[in-house]
Motif scaffolding. Structure first.
Motif, PDB file in Angstrom:
ATOM      1  N   PRO A 146      20.890  -5.495  19.076  1.00  0.00           N
ATOM      2  CA  PRO A 146      20.222  -6.540  18.304  1.00  0.00           C
ATOM      3  C   PRO A 146      21.216  -7.641  17.934  1.00  0.00           C
ATOM      4  O   PRO A 146      22.399  -7.375  17.688  1.00  0.00           O
ATOM      5  N   ALA A 147      20.755  -8.883  17.918  1.00  0.00           N
ATOM      6  CA  ALA A 147      21.625 -10.034  17.664  1.00  0.00           C
ATOM      7  C   ALA A 147      22.393  -9.883  16.354  1.00  0.00           C
ATOM      8  O   ALA A 147      23.598 -10.150  16.296  1.00  0.00           O
ATOM      9  N   ARG A 148      21.728  -9.437  15.318  1.00  0.00           N
ATOM     10  CA  ARG A 148      22.381  -9.297  14.012  1.00  0.00           C
ATOM     11  C   ARG A 148      23.513  -8.259  14.075  1.00  0.00           C
ATOM     12  O   ARG A 148      24.603  -8.476  13.580  1.00  0.00           O
ATOM     13  N   GLU A 149      23.231  -7.151  14.747  1.00  0.00           N
ATOM     14  CA  GLU A 149      24.230  -6.080  14.875  1.00  0.00           C
ATOM     15  C   GLU A 149      25.444  -6.551  15.691  1.00  0.00           C
ATOM     16  O   GLU A 149      26.591  -6.311  15.322  1.00  0.00           O
ATOM     17  N   LEU A 150      25.187  -7.215  16.807  1.00  0.00           N
ATOM     18  CA  LEU A 150      26.275  -7.708  17.648  1.00  0.00           C
ATOM     19  C   LEU A 150      27.082  -8.782  16.921  1.00  0.00           C
ATOM     20  O   LEU A 150      28.314  -8.795  16.991  1.00  0.00           O
ATOM     21  N   ALA A 151      26.404  -9.651  16.205  1.00  0.00           N
ATOM     22  CA  ALA A 151      27.092 -10.700  15.436  1.00  0.00           C
ATOM     23  C   ALA A 151      28.030 -10.080  14.403  1.00  0.00           C
ATOM     24  O   ALA A 151      29.172 -10.522  14.246  1.00  0.00           O
ATOM     25  N   THR A 152      27.566  -9.053  13.727  1.00  0.00           N
ATOM     26  CA  THR A 152      28.406  -8.376  12.732  1.00  0.00           C
ATOM     27  C   THR A 152      29.614  -7.733  13.403  1.00  0.00           C
ATOM     28  O   THR A 152      30.742  -7.874  12.931  1.00  0.00           O
ATOM     29  N   ALA A 153      29.380  -7.057  14.519  1.00  0.00           N
ATOM     30  CA  ALA A 153      30.471  -6.384  15.225  1.00  0.00           C
ATOM     31  C   ALA A 153      31.513  -7.377  15.738  1.00  0.00           C
ATOM     32  O   ALA A 153      32.718  -7.090  15.716  1.00  0.00           O
ATOM     33  N   LEU A 154      31.049  -8.537  16.204  1.00  0.00           N
ATOM     34  CA  LEU A 154      31.959  -9.553  16.761  1.00  0.00           C
ATOM     35  C   LEU A 154      32.476 -10.529  15.716  1.00  0.00           C
ATOM     36  O   LEU A 154      33.301 -11.381  16.022  1.00  0.00           O
ATOM     37  N   ARG A 155      31.915 -10.433  14.510  1.00  0.00           N
ATOM     38  CA  ARG A 155      32.276 -11.344  13.421  1.00  0.00           C
ATOM     39  C   ARG A 155      31.997 -12.804  13.773  1.00  0.00           C
ATOM     40  O   ARG A 155      32.846 -13.683  13.629  1.00  0.00           O
ATOM     41  N   VAL A 156      30.782 -13.001  14.303  1.00  0.00           N
ATOM     42  CA  VAL A 156      30.321 -14.353  14.618  1.00  0.00           C
ATOM     43  C   VAL A 156      28.960 -14.542  13.956  1.00  0.00           C
ATOM     44  O   VAL A 156      28.328 -13.586  13.502  1.00  0.00           O
ATOM     45  N   ASN A 157      28.505 -15.768  13.928  1.00  0.00           N
ATOM     46  CA  ASN A 157      27.198 -16.084  13.375  1.00  0.00           C
ATOM     47  C   ASN A 157      26.112 -15.520  14.289  1.00  0.00           C
ATOM     48  O   ASN A 157      26.232 -15.570  15.519  1.00  0.00           O
ATOM     49  N   MET A 158      25.042 -15.014  13.701  1.00  0.00           N
ATOM     50  CA  MET A 158      23.950 -14.456  14.490  1.00  0.00           C
ATOM     51  C   MET A 158      23.366 -15.488  15.450  1.00  0.00           C
ATOM     52  O   MET A 158      22.963 -15.154  16.565  1.00  0.00           O
ATOM     53  N   HIS A 159      23.353 -16.754  15.061  1.00  0.00           N
ATOM     54  CA  HIS A 159      22.803 -17.798  15.928  1.00  0.00           C
ATOM     55  C   HIS A 159      23.658 -17.993  17.184  1.00  0.00           C
ATOM     56  O   HIS A 159      23.142 -18.394  18.224  1.00  0.00           O
ATOM     57  N   THR A 160      24.940 -17.686  17.090  1.00  0.00           N
ATOM     58  CA  THR A 160      25.815 -17.736  18.268  1.00  0.00           C
ATOM     59  C   THR A 160      25.352 -16.699  19.283  1.00  0.00           C
ATOM     60  O   THR A 160      25.255 -16.986  20.485  1.00  0.00           O
ATOM     61  N   VAL A 161      25.067 -15.506  18.820  1.00  0.00           N
ATOM     62  CA  VAL A 161      24.583 -14.438  19.705  1.00  0.00           C
ATOM     63  C   VAL A 161      23.223 -14.830  20.275  1.00  0.00           C
ATOM     64  O   VAL A 161      22.979 -14.681  21.479  1.00  0.00           O
ATOM     65  N   LEU A 162      22.347 -15.358  19.438  1.00  0.00           N
ATOM     66  CA  LEU A 162      21.021 -15.756  19.911  1.00  0.00           C
ATOM     67  C   LEU A 162      21.102 -16.859  20.964  1.00  0.00           C
ATOM     68  O   LEU A 162      20.336 -16.858  21.933  1.00  0.00           O
ATOM     69  N   ARG A 163      22.044 -17.793  20.801  1.00  0.00           N
ATOM     70  CA  ARG A 163      22.223 -18.843  21.817  1.00  0.00           C
ATOM     71  C   ARG A 163      22.712 -18.238  23.138  1.00  0.00           C
ATOM     72  O   ARG A 163      22.258 -18.632  24.209  1.00  0.00           O
ATOM     73  N   ALA A 164      23.636 -17.282  23.053  1.00  0.00           N
ATOM     74  CA  ALA A 164      24.130 -16.607  24.262  1.00  0.00           C
ATOM     75  C   ALA A 164      22.987 -15.852  24.939  1.00  0.00           C
ATOM     76  O   ALA A 164      22.812 -15.934  26.164  1.00  0.00           O
ATOM     77  N   TYR A 165      22.197 -15.133  24.154  1.00  0.00           N
ATOM     78  CA  TYR A 165      21.050 -14.422  24.705  1.00  0.00           C
ATOM     79  C   TYR A 165      20.058 -15.412  25.321  1.00  0.00           C
ATOM     80  O   TYR A 165      19.490 -15.148  26.379  1.00  0.00           O
ATOM     81  N   GLY A 166      19.862 -16.545  24.669  1.00  0.00           N
ATOM     82  CA  GLY A 166      18.964 -17.562  25.208  1.00  0.00           C
ATOM     83  C   GLY A 166      19.453 -18.099  26.541  1.00  0.00           C
ATOM     84  O   GLY A 166      18.661 -18.322  27.464  1.00  0.00           O
TER      85      GLY A 166
END
Length: 102
Positions: A25-45
């Motif tokens: 999940p984007a929130r989980e990955l963002a926490t693990a990578l210490r990045v903003n959740m929107h960064t993960v969502l943009r990558a997924y997009g």
């Protein structure tokens, strides 16, 4: 953002992520990578737009069932090509000419 997309592509190429496998999940990955959740969502997009993953609101993201590693490799090479072409200041028509071989 690009690093996340590169890592997902690499995981598919290395058979660490298989077709149909769910991504974190984007929130989980963002926490693990210490990045903003929107960064993960943009990558997924970006990966969704490249037809590498599928996403559904509230259901998550997963590797497409019909994904071919060769397609993923070509997508990665195309990204590298476009990055280099932009660094060199090539215009869209110049890039298009190179791709079309004219």
């Amino acid at each position: 953002m690009e690093q996340i997309a590169v890592q997902v592509r690499a995981a598919i190429l290395n058979d660490e992520l298989k077709p149909g496998e769910r991504l974190p999940p984007a929130r989980e990955l963002a926490t693990a990578l210490r990045v903003n959740m929107h960064t993960v969502l943009r990558a997924y997009g970006e990966l969704r737009d490249e037809r590498i993953i599928e996403m559904r609101q509230g259901r998550g993201a997963w590797v497409r069932q019909d994904i071919e590693p060769g397609f993923v490799r070509l997508t990665e090479l195309a990204e590298q090509f476009l990055t280099e072409a932009r660094k060199l200041g090539l215009s869209q028509p110049e890039i298009r000419r190179l791709i079309e071989g004219s």
